[in-house]
Scaffold this active site. Structure first.
Site, PDB file in Angstrom:
ATOM      1  N   GLU A  84      35.073  40.068  38.400  1.00  0.00           N
ATOM      2  CA  GLU A  84      35.057  39.117  36.812  1.00  0.00           C
ATOM      3  C   GLU A  84      33.692  39.314  35.532  1.00  0.00           C
ATOM      4  O   GLU A  84      32.858  40.267  35.220  1.00  0.00           O
ATOM      5  CB  GLU A  84      34.501  37.580  36.929  1.00  0.00           C
ATOM      6  CG  GLU A  84      35.990  36.982  38.897  1.00  0.00           C
ATOM      7  CD  GLU A  84      36.724  37.017  38.399  1.00  0.00           C
ATOM      8  OE1 GLU A  84      37.763  37.706  37.249  1.00  0.00           O
ATOM      9  OE2 GLU A  84      38.098  37.096  39.009  1.00  0.00           O
ATOM     10  N   ARG A  94      43.141  21.854  39.070  1.00  0.00           N
ATOM     11  CA  ARG A  94      44.849  21.945  39.673  1.00  0.00           C
ATOM     12  C   ARG A  94      44.715  20.972  41.177  1.00  0.00           C
ATOM     13  O   ARG A  94      45.167  20.353  41.383  1.00  0.00           O
ATOM     14  CB  ARG A  94      45.669  23.678  40.495  1.00  0.00           C
ATOM     15  CG  ARG A  94      47.401  23.133  40.789  1.00  0.00           C
ATOM     16  CD  ARG A  94      47.255  25.116  40.971  1.00  0.00           C
ATOM     17  NE  ARG A  94      46.874  25.533  41.692  1.00  0.00           N
ATOM     18  CZ  ARG A  94      46.798  24.989  42.867  1.00  0.00           C
ATOM     19  NH1 ARG A  94      47.617  24.134  43.577  1.00  0.00           N
ATOM     20  NH2 ARG A  94      45.877  26.244  43.959  1.00  0.00           N
ATOM     21  N   CYS A 147      34.966  28.270  40.620  1.00  0.00           N
ATOM     22  CA  CYS A 147      34.380  29.489  41.055  1.00  0.00           C
ATOM     23  C   CYS A 147      33.782  29.666  39.474  1.00  0.00           C
ATOM     24  O   CYS A 147      32.213  29.768  39.182  1.00  0.00           O
ATOM     25  CB  CYS A 147      35.429  30.357  41.650  1.00  0.00           C
ATOM     26  SG  CYS A 147      35.349  30.538  43.423  1.00  0.00           S
ATOM     27  N   HIS A 170      35.522  37.680  43.015  1.00  0.00           N
ATOM     28  CA  HIS A 170      36.165  37.132  43.867  1.00  0.00           C
ATOM     29  C   HIS A 170      36.691  38.318  45.338  1.00  0.00           C
ATOM     30  O   HIS A 170      36.859  39.064  45.315  1.00  0.00           O
ATOM     31  CB  HIS A 170      37.217  36.600  43.294  1.00  0.00           C
ATOM     32  CG  HIS A 170      37.481  34.479  42.400  1.00  0.00           C
ATOM     33  ND1 HIS A 170      37.313  34.614  41.304  1.00  0.00           N
ATOM     34  CD2 HIS A 170      37.715  33.731  43.180  1.00  0.00           C
ATOM     35  CE1 HIS A 170      37.785  33.622  40.968  1.00  0.00           C
ATOM     36  NE2 HIS A 170      37.326  32.989  42.473  1.00  0.00           N
TER      37      HIS A 170
END
Length: 218
Positions: A84, A94, A147, A170
């Site tokens: 990342e 979500r 995360c 990830h």
């Protein structure tokens, strides 16, 4: 562990979203206690919860006093180990976290910068992983769930500590998880562990990152 070796902190999460395991924790705990480039790896599990995850991370930073921190999280649907690049200052969930919290459009740290860039040498790590035949990519987004919450919180905590490098990785589902998600890619645990070991090794041996392409067109 009572030895005087410098420490590397690896973190993974507990299961979430109906899963019975989390590959991030399964992988980092396999590395717990290993010595890489003269540093002892210490693995810590974080809860998949807004707020609590950062409190646990900050406590680990104080207790372990690492010189390198790599936080790891599950990204079901991705096919490669994702290095990342950037953490953004927003929680926008979500789904609910493991404590039932679902923040929407809320800053992680009020009044702090909109984003932080990783301090890991992700281009050098990408090159090392690919040279070793391990599937990897640079990712331009860590999402807006726990995360990214941890990634941003880590870099904010390290903002005045340039001697400590930190970032986020990830990883895909494990094969036993992908069975319940038809069409979803997966990586074997041994492959993920080997990738994380190389990510740590490269971070410890690379002071100036490589200048190679790792961007995206969309």
């Amino acid at each position: 562990m009572s030895d005087s070796l410098p420490r590397v902190l690896l973190t993974g999460f507990d299961p979430f979203g109906g899963e019975t395991l989390n590959p991030s924790w399964e992988a980092v705990r396999r590395l717990d206690g290993e010595v890489v480039q003269g540093r002892r790896v210490v693995a810590e599990q974080l809860p998949t919860c807004f707020g609590d995850s950062l409190r646990r991370l900050r406590a680990a930073l104080t207790r372990i006093r690492p010189e390198l921190v790599v936080c790891v999280g599950q990204a079901g649907g991705r096919s490669r180990v994702s290095l990342e690049r950037v953490a953004i200052n927003v929680d926008d969930a979500r789904i609910a976290d493991n404590a039932g919290k679902r923040p929407i459009d809320r800053p992680i740290v009020r009044g702090a910068p909109a984003a932080y860039f990783t301090s890991l040498p992700i281009k050098a790590q990408l090159a090392a992983l690919q040279a070793a035949g391990l599937p990897a990519e640079i990712s331009q987004t860590a999402g807006t769930f726990v995360c990214n919450h941890v990634f941003y919180g880590l870099l904010h905590a390290l903002r005045d500590k340039p001697q400590i490098r930190g970032g986020f990785v990830h990883i895909p589902f494990l094969p036993e998880q992908a069975v319940a998600h038809p069409g979803a890619p997966s990586l074997a645990l041994d492959t993920i562990v080997a990738s994380l070991r190389l990510i740590v090794d490269t971070a410890l041996t690379t002071r100036r990152d490589r200048r190679v392409a790792g961007g995206a067109t969309h």
